[in-house]
Design an enzyme around this catalytic site. Structure first.
Site, PDB file in Angstrom:
ATOM      1  N   ASN A 115       0.816  -1.222   0.000  1.00 59.08           N
ATOM      2  CA  ASN A 115       0.000   0.000   0.000  1.00 59.08           C
ATOM      3  C   ASN A 115       0.849   1.271   0.000  1.00 59.08           C
ATOM      4  O   ASN A 115       0.577   2.197  -0.756  1.00 59.08           O
ATOM      5  CB  ASN A 115      -0.967  -0.002   1.185  1.00 59.08           C
ATOM      6  CG  ASN A 115      -1.979  -1.134   1.094  1.00 59.08           C
ATOM      7  OD1 ASN A 115      -2.082  -1.780   0.052  1.00 59.08           O
ATOM      8  ND2 ASN A 115      -2.702  -1.390   2.172  1.00 59.08           N
ATOM      9  N   HIS A 161     -17.514  36.488 -30.787  1.00 55.36           N
ATOM     10  CA  HIS A 161     -18.567  35.699 -31.456  1.00 55.36           C
ATOM     11  C   HIS A 161     -18.118  35.207 -32.842  1.00 55.36           C
ATOM     12  O   HIS A 161     -18.956  34.954 -33.706  1.00 55.36           O
ATOM     13  CB  HIS A 161     -19.868  36.496 -31.609  1.00 55.36           C
ATOM     14  CG  HIS A 161     -20.267  37.265 -30.387  1.00 55.36           C
ATOM     15  ND1 HIS A 161     -21.113  36.771 -29.426  1.00 55.36           N
ATOM     16  CD2 HIS A 161     -19.889  38.492 -29.940  1.00 55.36           C
ATOM     17  CE1 HIS A 161     -21.270  37.663 -28.460  1.00 55.36           C
ATOM     18  NE2 HIS A 161     -20.528  38.712 -28.743  1.00 55.36           N
ATOM     19  N   SER A 282      -5.342  13.744 -48.844  1.00 52.84           N
ATOM     20  CA  SER A 282      -6.538  12.922 -48.955  1.00 52.84           C
ATOM     21  C   SER A 282      -6.271  11.816 -49.968  1.00 52.84           C
ATOM     22  O   SER A 282      -5.534  12.017 -50.931  1.00 52.84           O
ATOM     23  CB  SER A 282      -7.707  13.794 -49.418  1.00 52.84           C
ATOM     24  OG  SER A 282      -8.682  12.976 -50.050  1.00 52.84           O
ATOM     25  N   LYS A 288      -6.095  18.331 -51.513  1.00 44.96           N
ATOM     26  CA  LYS A 288      -6.297  18.538 -50.071  1.00 44.96           C
ATOM     27  C   LYS A 288      -5.012  18.542 -49.268  1.00 44.96           C
ATOM     28  O   LYS A 288      -4.097  17.765 -49.503  1.00 44.96           O
ATOM     29  CB  LYS A 288      -7.195  17.420 -49.525  1.00 44.96           C
ATOM     30  CG  LYS A 288      -8.621  17.509 -50.035  1.00 44.96           C
ATOM     31  CD  LYS A 288      -9.432  18.485 -49.230  1.00 44.96           C
ATOM     32  CE  LYS A 288      -9.994  17.783 -48.005  1.00 44.96           C
ATOM     33  NZ  LYS A 288     -10.872  18.681 -47.256  1.00 44.96           N
ATOM     34  N   GLU A 295      -6.621  18.825 -35.577  1.00 45.07           N
ATOM     35  CA  GLU A 295      -7.912  18.187 -35.266  1.00 45.07           C
ATOM     36  C   GLU A 295      -7.766  17.165 -34.134  1.00 45.07           C
ATOM     37  O   GLU A 295      -8.615  17.069 -33.237  1.00 45.07           O
ATOM     38  CB  GLU A 295      -8.478  17.501 -36.505  1.00 45.07           C
ATOM     39  CG  GLU A 295      -8.855  18.487 -37.599  1.00 45.07           C
ATOM     40  CD  GLU A 295      -9.092  17.776 -38.924  1.00 45.07           C
ATOM     41  OE1 GLU A 295     -10.210  17.307 -39.141  1.00 45.07           O
ATOM     42  OE2 GLU A 295      -8.148  17.669 -39.726  1.00 45.07           O
ATOM     43  N   GLN A 327      -6.483   0.624  -7.649  1.00 49.54           N
ATOM     44  CA  GLN A 327      -5.635   0.084  -8.718  1.00 49.54           C
ATOM     45  C   GLN A 327      -6.083   0.625 -10.092  1.00 49.54           C
ATOM     46  O   GLN A 327      -5.316   0.614 -11.040  1.00 49.54           O
ATOM     47  CB  GLN A 327      -5.709  -1.450  -8.706  1.00 49.54           C
ATOM     48  CG  GLN A 327      -4.859  -2.126  -9.753  1.00 49.54           C
ATOM     49  CD  GLN A 327      -4.696  -3.608  -9.463  1.00 49.54           C
ATOM     50  OE1 GLN A 327      -3.963  -3.979  -8.563  1.00 49.54           O
ATOM     51  NE2 GLN A 327      -5.415  -4.449 -10.186  1.00 49.54           N
ATOM     52  N   LYS A 330      -4.134   3.939 -12.389  1.00 52.34           N
ATOM     53  CA  LYS A 330      -2.942   4.087 -13.231  1.00 52.34           C
ATOM     54  C   LYS A 330      -3.219   4.211 -14.725  1.00 52.34           C
ATOM     55  O   LYS A 330      -2.661   5.092 -15.395  1.00 52.34           O
ATOM     56  CB  LYS A 330      -1.988   2.917 -12.980  1.00 52.34           C
ATOM     57  CG  LYS A 330      -1.360   2.989 -11.605  1.00 52.34           C
ATOM     58  CD  LYS A 330      -0.677   1.696 -11.238  1.00 52.34           C
ATOM     59  CE  LYS A 330      -0.750   1.423  -9.763  1.00 52.34           C
ATOM     60  NZ  LYS A 330      -2.125   1.275  -9.216  1.00 52.34           N
TER      61      LYS A 330
END
Ligand code: ARG
Length: 463
Positions: A115, A161, A282, A288, A295, A327, A330
């Site tokens: 412990n 905005h 792409s 592209k 992202e 436990q 982790k």
């Protein structure tokens, strides 16, 4: 060595070994083996302390230290045979130590428990991670500072905005993120300071009757002091939650910045060009160039904040002291830490490599009547108008420009005087975007002179 019909670590009490499902739900070795180095460092410190206090002999301690080093070497070399039967990293290491050095290995667990051992190992691991996060944040801040220094006086639209609001400088926008990541850095440093107390020696939950020296082990492991309450030492994971909290806020900042990069690199904005090194193509559309790294950074907050929530839920409602629920701490922290480091490194790379389109930024800065506030301020300053009235007059001028399909600086003076007769030719001085940003010299404002001062300040702090 092990008798399969009982348990090799506590065979005394047990007549039968665990069910396969019991072993599967119980074993943590497949993930907690990541704490092998911390576990062995903790055991070496404990062994040295046991000898220094006369609890074990010097020769036993020496054998333990040597044996633990060789076990770590086996693990580092990938030659260690981990076993689920031995549950976790603590018992895997101890069992192997027994094979390597024999009888003295059985004395290593004197005055300690798994412990306090697991709490110590995990703290050491989280502490290393806080240090790594600190380094990654500083690297990112340096990349932002380089961008800010280069474009201290480039004008761009400032948004509220996501509508054009007032012109700001590129450097000012970059420095806004420096401030955010600096607060993340201070949260990481706070967490490190707060967590740096050593649980080792709390034993199972109540401390021990052996005359151990907790200051010695705390010092050997780089802690500021031993933790003062043995129940608390083995039963809290708030240090991991401090890390996850800081990591979550940092990931939120990263996500906002990533979102801006996604927008800015689009064909509609063209504010920045991301480098090929941090973009993808792409498989079908040859033209592209996608901002995938941004992202993915934008999305990482999900799993990092998820880890924070998951560990909160694990810990809530647990009675003192240790319960096996803990436990489950982790994997959440490991995953969050790995992904935060990845996100920080990717963001640093993108920021370092990206190039701002100065001309596009400047042209965009002049759209959307972005200097309307400058015009209203001029009416207040020069014509001594109350601001509310100036706001109204400026609104009428914007409506006029909109009707004519032009920007504010394109209105004829006579048109302006039709709205308010006192307006003079001087007004055109404040309608340009460069004049606008240069005028905003209030502390914290966007003026290039302010930006340069902030860049210099941060460069000095990060020296
Ligand atoms: N593998 C355990 C954990 O990660 C170690 C502590 C086990 N202690 C116990 N009393 N069963 O939490």
């Amino acid at each position: 060595m092990a008798d399969k019909t009982s348990n090799q670590m506590w065979g005394g009490r047990f007549a039968a070994g665990p069910d396969a499902i019991m072993e599967a739900i119980n074993a943590s070795i497949w993930f907690d083996k990541r704490m092998a180095a911390q576990d062995i460092a903790g055991s070496k410190a404990h062994a040295a302390m046991l000898a220094a206090t006369g609890i074990i002999t010097d020769s036993d301690a020496a054998a333990m230290a040597k044996g633990l080093d060789s076990v770590l070497a086996e693990i580092d070399a990938g030659e260690f045979a981990f076993s689920a039967e031995l549950e976790d990293i603590h018992m895997n290491v101890e069992a192997r130590l027994k094979e390597v050095i024999g009888e003295p290995a059985g004395r290593l667990h004197t005055g300690r428990s798994r412990n306090d051992q697991v709490a110590t190992d995990f703290k050491l691991w989280v502490r290393d991670q806080l240090d790594a996060t600190e380094g990654a944040l500083i690297a990112l801040m340096r990349a932002l500072l380089a961008q800010a220094g280069a474009g201290a006086d480039w004008v761009m639209p400032g948004f509220t905005h996501l509508q054009v609001a007032q012109p700001v400088t590129w450097g000012h926008h970059m420095m806004a993120y420096v401030e955010m990541f600096a607060r993340d850095l201070s949260r990481v440093r706070d967490a490190r300071t707060r967590m740096n107390e050593c649980p080792l020696g709390a034993a199972a939950l109540a401390g021990t009757s052996f005359p151990i020296d907790r200051d010695m082990t705390a010092q050997a492991l780089g802690f500021d002091r031993p933790s003062a309450n043995s129940l608390d030492a083995v039963s809290d994971r708030d240090f991991a939650l401090d890390f996850l909290g800081a990591a979550s806020i940092c990931a939120m900042h990263l996500s906002r910045m990533a979102e801006e990069l996604v927008i800015w690199s689009s064909a509609q904005f063209r504010f920045v060009a991301l480098s090929d090194r941090f973009s993808t193509g792409s498989s079908i559309m040859p033209q592209k160039k996608n901002p995938d790294a941004a992202e993915l950074i934008r999305a990482k907050i999900g799993r990092i904040f998820g880890a924070n929530v998951a560990l909160m839920m694990v810990m809530k409602g647990l009675p003192l002291a240790y319960s096996k629920d803990m436990q489950e701490d982790k994997e959440q922290v490991f995953d969050a830490a790995d992904n935060l480091m990845l996100a920080l490194a990717a963001m640093e790379g993108m920021v370092r490599d990206m190039s701002a389109n100065k001309d596009v930024l400047e042209a965009a800065a002049a759209t959307g009547f972005s200097t309307a506030t400058d015009l209203a301020d001029w009416l207040v300053r020069v014509l001594n108008m109350p601001f509310r009235e100036a706001h109204h007059v400026t609104g009428s001028l914007v409506a006029l420009a909109e009707k004519k399909g032009c920007d504010l600086p394109d209105l004829a003076l006579t048109d302006m005087q039709g709205v308010h007769s006192d307006i003079s030719r001087d007004v055109f001085d404040v309608l340009g975007v460069h004049n606008s940003v240069a005028s905003r010299v209030s502390y914290g404002g966007t003026a290039p002179v302010n930006v340069r001062a902030q860049v210099a300040r941060w460069q000095e702090i990060l020296e």
